[in-house]
Motif scaffolding. Structure first.
Motif, PDB file in Angstrom:
ATOM      1  N   UNK A  49      -0.830  10.275   8.277  1.00 58.35           N
ATOM      2  CA  UNK A  49       0.369  10.238   7.442  1.00 58.35           C
ATOM      3  C   UNK A  49       0.644   8.840   6.907  1.00 58.35           C
ATOM      4  N   UNK A  50       0.397   7.818   7.713  1.00 59.41           N
ATOM      5  CA  UNK A  50       0.666   6.450   7.264  1.00 59.41           C
ATOM      6  C   UNK A  50      -0.300   6.030   6.166  1.00 59.41           C
ATOM      7  N   UNK A  51      -1.584   6.319   6.351  1.00 54.53           N
ATOM      8  CA  UNK A  51      -2.527   5.863   5.325  1.00 54.53           C
ATOM      9  C   UNK A  51      -2.378   6.654   4.029  1.00 54.53           C
ATOM     10  N   UNK A  52      -2.001   7.901   4.130  1.00 54.55           N
ATOM     11  CA  UNK A  52      -1.710   8.658   2.910  1.00 54.55           C
ATOM     12  C   UNK A  52      -0.543   8.028   2.158  1.00 54.55           C
ATOM     13  N   UNK A  53       0.491   7.647   2.916  1.00 55.42           N
ATOM     14  CA  UNK A  53       1.664   7.041   2.294  1.00 55.42           C
ATOM     15  C   UNK A  53       1.329   5.675   1.700  1.00 55.42           C
ATOM     16  N   UNK A  54       0.463   4.916   2.376  1.00 55.79           N
ATOM     17  CA  UNK A  54       0.048   3.611   1.845  1.00 55.79           C
ATOM     18  C   UNK A  54      -0.690   3.766   0.521  1.00 55.79           C
ATOM     19  N   UNK A  55      -1.652   4.645   0.498  1.00 50.85           N
ATOM     20  CA  UNK A  55      -2.455   4.823  -0.719  1.00 50.85           C
ATOM     21  C   UNK A  55      -1.590   5.369  -1.856  1.00 50.85           C
ATOM     22  N   UNK A  56      -0.637   6.233  -1.516  1.00 50.51           N
ATOM     23  CA  UNK A  56       0.249   6.807  -2.540  1.00 50.51           C
ATOM     24  C   UNK A  56       1.306   5.817  -3.014  1.00 50.51           C
TER      25      UNK A  56
END
Length: 512
Positions: free
Chosen positions: A374-381
């Protein structure tokens, strides 16, 4: 059973295929050389060696990219589009085409910059973790996020950039299918973990912590003995220590690392068995296909299925502890009174307060993965900034696992993956665990008395089954087809949920 060698029917293979394969072998060898330099950087390189090493790795990364994206490769692939090829030749062309289409979309300068950033980020991450100082690593993480967004934009500007990055590690499964599996894990595990904590029987969680510390040297001797017992061929491998356990290599040289905590003998043990699983996959790839797609692993989901199978279905089983416990007691006489049942329970306890993914139990492990996903998805987004990562991480751990890290070292700095810019990697851990359960269930169906073999220290039947059904195929099949070939069933989470429900229901005496 030996597979047909790629190019073994070279007399009938089109010239374009032969030329394409020779180019790819050069690409693969450059990558393998880079892999050895990366291993050395993490294991043996002097502290002052990084400025040169970052340039070396960057050059090799750029060189392999240039070789793969040469105009002649594209022309050969186009020529082979409608050629009369064997099934294995067609698989080779399919895999090289996938790599070529992605690589040709990305400028060499960007590839080199990503590699350089990775080399520079690694020592910064190590320092940040050692000093508990996220600010030391934050600029490199921010740079990686920027570069990987740019990378994804080049490959497919119309696709979710995280989906593009996920395809680097799992090119054959749609992200939607992966998310469905992760959702099923969460729906199964969250209430099960809660029920265990509230209603489960007390088990022997302290079986190996009764008398204090376990010296690193003794742990290392035990881990080496375990590798030998499992069948690790030392003439094609070695074991070392690193800040984060990993494995790397080929079918001719597959190395493992582990790490030691003198208060926790199970940590190094399970890390070693886990990395053995990775190594035995590499070692099981067909020698005759070295440096071709048929001599390379399918992807990280399949790779992780091998490590999780050996770690959990073998290493945490009562049958395995029947073999291991006498050796354990020989290395650690303080454990002489531990019974087989106590050892089995200690190896499978569900923690109330674990903060570290690689030390997590078999169930809460997947909540660790969900946090990272969830964190890396949010970072990339772009939904969160790098500077917010520590706080978001801590909040999610409190929400999902009921614990809050007291430092960034045991929180968002614990994993090495983001120092390499490996966004999209983490889901493959849970996907691999699910696949491991399905593969192991099939192996149990095919191998008479598999548990008895393990209890007697005979791991060859399982080795042979995995080599025959998974390893020897290399990248001949895509992920879903490989699972069907090996198990006769579509890839789903059913075997995993059945396995954990039965195992932990019995262990904790709950009606899961």
């Amino acid at each position: 059973m030996a597979t047909e060698a790629a190019g073994s029917d070279s007399e009938s293979a089109p010239d374009a295929y032969t030329d394409l394969l020779q180019t790819y072998k050069r690409v693969a060898n450059v990558r393998n050389a880079g892999g050895l330099l990366s291993w050395d950087q993490q294991v043996m390189m002097p502290e002052g060696g990084n400025p040169a090493r970052s340039q070396q790795l960057s050059t090799l990364s750029s060189l392999s990219h240039e070789l793969l994206t040469d105009d002649e490769v594209g022309e050969q692939l186009d020529e082979l589009e409608d050629a009369d090829l064997t099934d294995e030749q067609a698989a080779v062309v399919r895999e090289i085409r996938r790599e070529y289409d992605r690589a040709v979309s990305v400028p060499s300068e960007l590839v080199e910059e990503i590699s350089t950033t990775s080399s520079e980020a690694l020592p910064a991450w190590e320092e940040a973790k050692a000093e508990d100082d996220f600010s030391t690593f934050a600029p490199y993480l921010e740079k990686h996020v920027e570069l990987k967004r740019e990378y994804a934009e080049h490959i497919d500007p119309d696709k979710d950039p995280y989906e593009v990055l996920f395809e680097d590690f799992e090119p054959c499964l749609p992200l939607e299918q992966a998310e469905e599996i992760l959702d099923e894990l969460r729906d199964t595990l969250v209430p099960m973990i809660e029920q265990i904590r509230e209603e489960g029987d007390d088990i022997a969680t302290d079986a190996f912590t009764r008398e204090g510390d376990y010296p690193e040297g003794d742990q290392e001797e035990l881990c080496r003995d375990v590798l030998s017992t499992l069948g690790y061929p030392w003439e094609r491998g070695r074991m070392d220590t690193s800040s984060h356990p990993f494995s790397s290599g080929t079918m001719f040289d597959a190395r493992v690392t582990t790490r030691f905590d003198e208060t926790d003998p199970l940590g190094s043990l399970f890390s070693t068995v886990h990395e053995f699983g990775h190594a035995t996959y590499n070692l099981g790839l067909p020698d005759e296909h070295y440096a071709t797609p048929l001599g390379e692993d399918r992807n990280l989901s399949v790779h992780e299925s091998q490590s999780r199978l050996w770690e959990n279905h073998v290493g945490r089983s009562e049958a395995f502890w029947n073999v291991l416990l006498p050796s354990f007691k020989e290395h650690f006489p303080k454990a002489e009174d531990v019974t087989l049942q106590e050892a089995y329970e200690a190896a499978n306890q569900v923690y109330d307060d674990n903060l570290v993914r690689v030390e997590a139990d078999e169930l809460t492990y997947h909540l660790h993965i969900i946090v990272r996903f969830e964190i890396e998805r949010a970072l990339i987004a772009g939904d969160i900034d790098v500077e917010e990562v520590p706080e978001v991480w801590n909040d999610k751990y409190e929400e999902y696992l009921g614990v809050r890290p007291e430092s960034d070292s045991e929180g968002c700095l614990q994993d090495i993956h983001w120092s390499h810019g490996n966004f999209g990697y983490f889901p493959t851990y849970s996907l691999g665990s699910v696949m491991a359960a399905q593969l192991y269930a099939a192996a149990e169906d095919d191998i008479d008395d598999l548990e008895d073999h393990i209890a007697e220290g005979d791991f060859e039947p399982l080795h042979e089954w995995l080599t025959e059904n998974v390893h020897r195929h290399g990248r001949r099949y895509e992920t879903n087809e490989l699972v069907v070939q090996a198990t006769g069933e579509d890839f789903t989470a059913d075997a995993f949920t059945d396995y954990v429900t039965e195992k932990y229901g019995d262990l904790y005496d709950i009606d899961a």
